[in-house]
Design an enzyme around this catalytic site. Structure first.
Site, PDB file in Angstrom:
ATOM      1  CB  CYS A 186       7.061  35.380 -38.917  1.00 24.48           C
ATOM      2  SG  CYS A 186       8.123  34.830 -37.568  1.00 24.48           S
ATOM      3  CB  ALA A 227       9.092  30.911 -29.076  1.00 21.84           C
ATOM      4  CB  THR A 228       6.004  28.585 -32.991  1.00 19.13           C
ATOM      5  OG1 THR A 228       6.463  29.797 -33.590  1.00 19.13           O
ATOM      6  CG2 THR A 228       4.655  28.217 -33.605  1.00 19.13           C
ATOM      7  CB  SER A 280      12.958  31.498 -29.105  1.00 16.17           C
ATOM      8  OG  SER A 280      13.568  31.027 -30.293  1.00 16.17           O
ATOM      9  N   GLY A 281      15.600  29.632 -28.184  1.00 18.72           N
ATOM     10  CA  GLY A 281      17.048  29.551 -28.118  1.00 18.72           C
ATOM     11  C   GLY A 281      17.756  30.457 -29.095  1.00 18.72           C
ATOM     12  CG  HIS A 282      16.343  31.207 -33.272  1.00 24.44           C
ATOM     13  ND1 HIS A 282      16.235  32.219 -34.190  1.00 24.44           N
ATOM     14  CD2 HIS A 282      15.086  30.779 -33.030  1.00 24.44           C
ATOM     15  CE1 HIS A 282      14.958  32.402 -34.505  1.00 24.44           C
ATOM     16  NE2 HIS A 282      14.243  31.542 -33.805  1.00 24.44           N
ATOM     17  CG  ASN A 328       8.023  40.345 -33.476  1.00 25.40           C
ATOM     18  OD1 ASN A 328       6.981  40.737 -32.947  1.00 25.40           O
ATOM     19  ND2 ASN A 328       8.037  39.872 -34.715  1.00 25.40           N
ATOM     20  CB  THR A 353      13.383  11.784 -29.086  1.00 21.91           C
ATOM     21  OG1 THR A 353      12.716  10.525 -29.028  1.00 21.91           O
ATOM     22  CG2 THR A 353      14.836  11.609 -28.655  1.00 21.91           C
TER      23      THR A 353
END
Length: 366
Positions: free
Chosen positions: A310, A69-70, A190-192, A145, A228
């Site tokens: 963070c 996400a960052t 964000s995936g995690h 968050n 990639t």
């Protein structure tokens, strides 16, 4: 170990892990190669992209995979700031550092940080006064968050569009849990944070929106984000997103039950932020006179947070807790407890018992 830090990261879904293994071990081709194994890897990426888009439930748009996400937020903010001949960015004071710091770092741009009330909700009147025709971008987090507060993103998007500005939503904490703003121009994921792997995120762009590129190179991801891609990370994110839709009702019922039990278990604590406009998987609490850092040290079998992961270890008070007018003493007596799909009621009860006992050992009422 009892894991109660879902806002920092979520446990990887077993289904996501299983989807990743073959792409790491056997099907390792570069998805940007033209040969058959490369085309197979590319197909896995596109299946994942479709799954994330489907889970978002947004109008027509395109999804760009990123490293997280960052990066997605940086692409959006840098791009939007340069896509229009305007010189101001508006965001909420309680935004994640990935938005705040990126907005403040834009040379030649003035950034306005909107105040919030004691409940953590943005001051709508201040937003209306700040969002004028000189604004290029309005950025707002869907679910905070640190304190879990849900912002009125639809209203902010309308204000942005009335002024001719773009609207960016940081939906990292809200994706799959809270409806996304249909009127958004850009959405970061964000995936995690949704039981997918770390190292993968996405930026959704509405149809017709083109941004200047941030990363130059091979022209991957429609030329907007070179580099990639990892088919394994994309696949894991895709499966995690698909599970969000499959388990939406089950997850919501489970989180609501945990929330109600937690309110009973922590009855002697004060909730930080709105109790009504809030995602119920986030419990940010404080006790007068509590040394939260000592609590964290003494309750080593429980994973919870003193604030945003963070900023952990910085020694600085949380800018979010400061924004809702907590004193330094109150902020240092605050903890964040996050739970979700894989948290059991027994785990929550055990953790509450330990935390309340440790707080009582500091001389606070049991």
């Amino acid at each position: 170990m009892i894991y109660l830090d879902y806002q920092a990261t979520t446990p990887l879904a077993p289904e996501a892990f299983d989807a990743m293994v073959p792409l790491l071990r056997d099907q390792f081709a570069n998805p940007h190669s033209a040969h058959r194994p490369g085309r197979a890897a590319a197909a896995a990426v596109e299946v994942a992209r479709d799954r994330v888009l489907s889970a978002m439930g947004m109008p027509a748009g395109r999804l760009i995979f990123t490293s997280g996400a960052t990066e997605a937020l940086n692409i959006a903010i840098y791009g939007a700031a340069r896509a229009q001949a305007r010189h101001r960015i508006v965001a909420i004071a309680t935004e994640h550092a990935a938005v705040r710091d990126t907005a403040l770092a834009q040379d030649g741009f003035e950034t306005t940080l909107l105040p919030v009330g004691p409940d953590g909700i943005v001051d709508i009147d201040a937003a209306r006064a700040a969002i004028g025709t000189d604004v290029a971008l309005v950025a707002a987090m869907l679910v905070n968050n640190e304190i879990g507060v849900i912002q009125p993103v639809d209203a902010l998007a309308a204000m942005a569009h009335d002024a001719g500005a773009l609207f960016l939503c940081d939906a990292v904490q809200g994706f799959g849990r809270v409806p996304l703003p249909i009127a958004a121009d850009m959405i970061a994921l964000s995936g995690h944070k949704v039981h997918g792997p770390k190292g993968i995120g996405a930026l959704w762009l509405r149809d017709g929106l083109d941004l200047p590129r941030l990363l130059h190179g091979g022209g991957q991801e429609g030329g907007l984000r070179s580099g990639t891609l990892s088919p394994a990370l994309c696949a894991g994110f895709g499966v995690a997103a698909h599970l969000l839709t499959q388990r939406a009702e089950e997850d919501a019922v489970h989180v609501e039950a945990l929330w109600r039990r937690a309110l009973d278990l922590f009855a002697g604590w004060t909730l930080n932020g709105s109790a009504a406009a809030r995602y119920h998987g986030n419990l940010n609490l404080r006790r007068e006179g509590l040394d939260a850092a000592r609590l964290l040290s003494e309750c080593r079998d429980i994973a919870f947070s003193l604030g945003s992961a963070c900023a952990s270890g910085s020694g600085r008070p949380s800018h979010v807790l400061q924004a809702i007018a907590l004193s330094d003493r109150q902020a240092k007596g605050s903890v964040r407890i996050g739970f979700g799909r894989y948290t059991s009621t027994a785990q929550l009860e055990d953790a509450a018992r330990q935390l309340n006992q440790a707080a009582a050992a500091q001389g606070l009422p049991a």
